[in-house]
Design an enzyme around this catalytic site. Structure first.
Site: not given
Ligand code: NAD
Length: 488
Positions: A290, A392, A256
């Site tokens: 999101c 975004e 997601e």
């Molecule tokens: P992010 O991708 O930076 O981080 C999300 C998670 O992934 C964190 O726990 C982070 O530590 C982990 N992570 C980062 N790199 C990784 C890797 N290489 N391997 C494994 N884990 C890793 O996202 P964010 O900044 O925390 O959240 C914001 C983003 O989330 C926005 O793009 C938003 O649109 C999206 N989002 C999507 C939904 C949906 O349902 N589609 C819902 C909420 C947020």
């Protein structure tokens, strides 16, 4: 300096913290460090995955679906009893208004456990009688078994809501999970570990490892050979990285990801309803959902009216302390995220945008100026070619763009690599259905936004994700099907 620790949870116990591996938990309202978080190293992640495997091979595997459903209901009740602790933890991590944490985040966590108690225990399994050429028959049926050890990786914007959206169905289907919350919002995942243990979840079925992505707990987890699948909510860029990490072992993923969501306002829309809806969809959670609207396409004859009314609504938002009853809007999550959002404020100015309201950093006083505050912002004068209209932003900002015809509105809205959500505002219901179906997105609303029935499919297309969760779609991801064929 603080002596409060946020701990990892492995095999049913909170792990003693290691002074040498820690990072600060920061209150985004004022930049104050309120706890240290124990960063899990590769060894601790390995112990968490092993604990999950042991739970899966142990008594947890013999729990009936009904017993698991009862457990989920007890968890929902217990979260309600400890609601104010969850509210406080979520507010400390995110700085969001207390009332919103109570109304949305904690209430939805409770709803997630209740909904999946019912959904997971009633999952259907297909069966057929097959007629054979010799006149005999075969009975074909399918049995569901848990996917196995599931890595659950979640972001910071709605930490508890998004965590429980995955953990509830995963446990309901009999899996064991290793959770990696965002480094920005570690608190509620650890609190949930306490609640699950209190409610009788066997040790090891829920584990928490704290840390970052690359070179840290997130990366160690998705590369671990002991995991059977990854469910991830976060940015599209991280989704790409995780997909690479699991590709060599062909593990299923449910993603997601980000969005660049459009609202389409037609000239026959109920403007009171529309402005109230847009105010939420653009600015809820400081634009850090999101599903938030970042592009507002407005039919030309009502453009000026919509713009002036939305500007007035934006100027009516109240930034302030989370506990104040008047506060509608919190800060952004971190200094780094505010720098990113401000870079789009700058890019919009450089692209010649008209700033209708906002555009900068407010001065709030009252001890808040060390926090990551930002002004709710609206622009006009940009086109789909401009970067703030393509990328975004994930902040309290949107662009208003005029259109003339329904076809033009659909083309403009679909002109994006993302495909998460859209909202159509019109009193012409035939048009509402027609346009909603033409949106290339996972969720298409008409005259509403963020209204969710937890049985309905949720997910995105294109850069917005892979797969669907929600209702039976969650059950499909969190289980494997085995076809049994018996000649009779
Ligand atoms: P992010 O991708 O930076 O981080 C999300 C998670 O992934 C964190 O726990 C982070 O530590 C982990 N992570 C980062 N790199 C990784 C890797 N290489 N391997 C494994 N884990 C890793 O996202 P964010 O900044 O925390 O959240 C914001 C983003 O989330 C926005 O793009 C938003 O649109 C999206 N989002 C999507 C939904 C949906 O349902 N589609 C819902 C909420 C947020």
């Amino acid at each position: 300096m603080t002596d409060r620790w946020i701990r990892n949870a492995v095999a049913g116990r909170l792990v003693d913290p290691d002074e040498r591996r820690s990072f600060p938990a920061i209150d985004p309202t004022d930049g104050r460090v309120f706890a240290r978080v124990h960063e899990a190293d590769a060894d601790l992640v390995d112990r968490a995955v092993s604990a999950a495997r042991a739970a899966l091979d142990g008594p947890w595997s013999r729990w009936s679906a009904a017993a698991r459903a009862d457990l989920l209901r007890r968890v929902a009740d217990r979260i309600e009893q400890r609601a104010e602790e969850f509210v406080a933890a979520e507010v400390a991590d995110t700085g969001k208004p207390v009332a919103e944490a109570r109304r949305l985040d904690v209430a939805r966590a409770v709803a997630n456990f209740r909904a999946f108690a019912d959904i997971a225990s009633r999952a259907d399994q297909p069966s057929f009688l097959t007629e054979l050429p010799d006149g005999g028959q075969a009975l074909n049926y399918a049995v569901r078994s848990p996917l196995g050890v599931v890595a659950v990786i979640v972001p910071w914007n709605l930490p508890l809501l998004l965590l429980t959206w995955k953990v509830a169905p995963a446990l309901g289907c009999g899996n064991a999970v290793v959770v990696k919350p965002s480094e920005e919002t570690p608190s509620t995942a650890t609190l949930l570990a306490e609640v699950l243990t209190e409610c009788g979840l066997p040790a090891g079925a829920y584990n928490v490892v704290h840390g970052f992505g690359p070179g840290s707990a997130g990366d160690f987890l998705v590369r671990h050979p002991g995991i059977d699948g990854v469910t991830f909510t976060g940015s599209s860029a991280t989704g790409t990285a995780i997909m690479r990490s699991v590709a060599s072992r062909v593990r299923p993923v449910s993603f997601e990801l980000g969005g660049k969501n459009a609202a389409l306002v037609f000239d026959d829309a109920d403007l009171d309803l529309t402005i109230a809806g847009l105010t939420r969809s653009v600015f809820a959670n400081t634009g850090q959902v999101c599903l938030c609207t970042e592009r507002v396409y407005v039919q030309r004859s009502v453009f000026d009216d919509v713009a002036s009314r939305l500007v007035a609504a934006a100027q009516g938002l109240r930034l302030g302390r989370p506990e104040a009853a008047t506060t509608t809007t919190g800060p952004l999550i971190s200094a780094g995220h505010r720098d990113k959002v401000l870079s789009y404020y700058q890019a919009a100015a450089e692209a010649g945008a008209t700033v209708l309201t906002g555009g900068g950093v407010p001065t709030l006083g009252a001890g808040l100026d060390g926090g990551w505050w930002i002004e709710p912002t609206l622009w006009s004068g940009l086109t789909n070619a401009d970067r703030p209209v393509r990328d975004e932003i994930f902040g309290p900002a949107a662009v208003l763009i005029p259109f003339d015809t329904e076809d033009e509105a659909v083309t403009l809205a679909n002109d994006t690599e993302y495909g998460l959500a859209a909202a159509v505002w019109t009193t012409n219901l035939a048009r509402g259905h027609r346009v909603a179906q033409r949106m290339r997105v996972g969720v298409s609303w008409v005259n509403t936004w963020f209204l969710r029935d937890l049985r309905s499919p949720f997910g995105g297309r294109g850069l917005s994700g892979i797969g669907r969760e929600g209702g039976e779609f969650s059950v499909d991801f969190y289980t494997e099907l085995t076809n049994v064929c018996v000649q009779i």
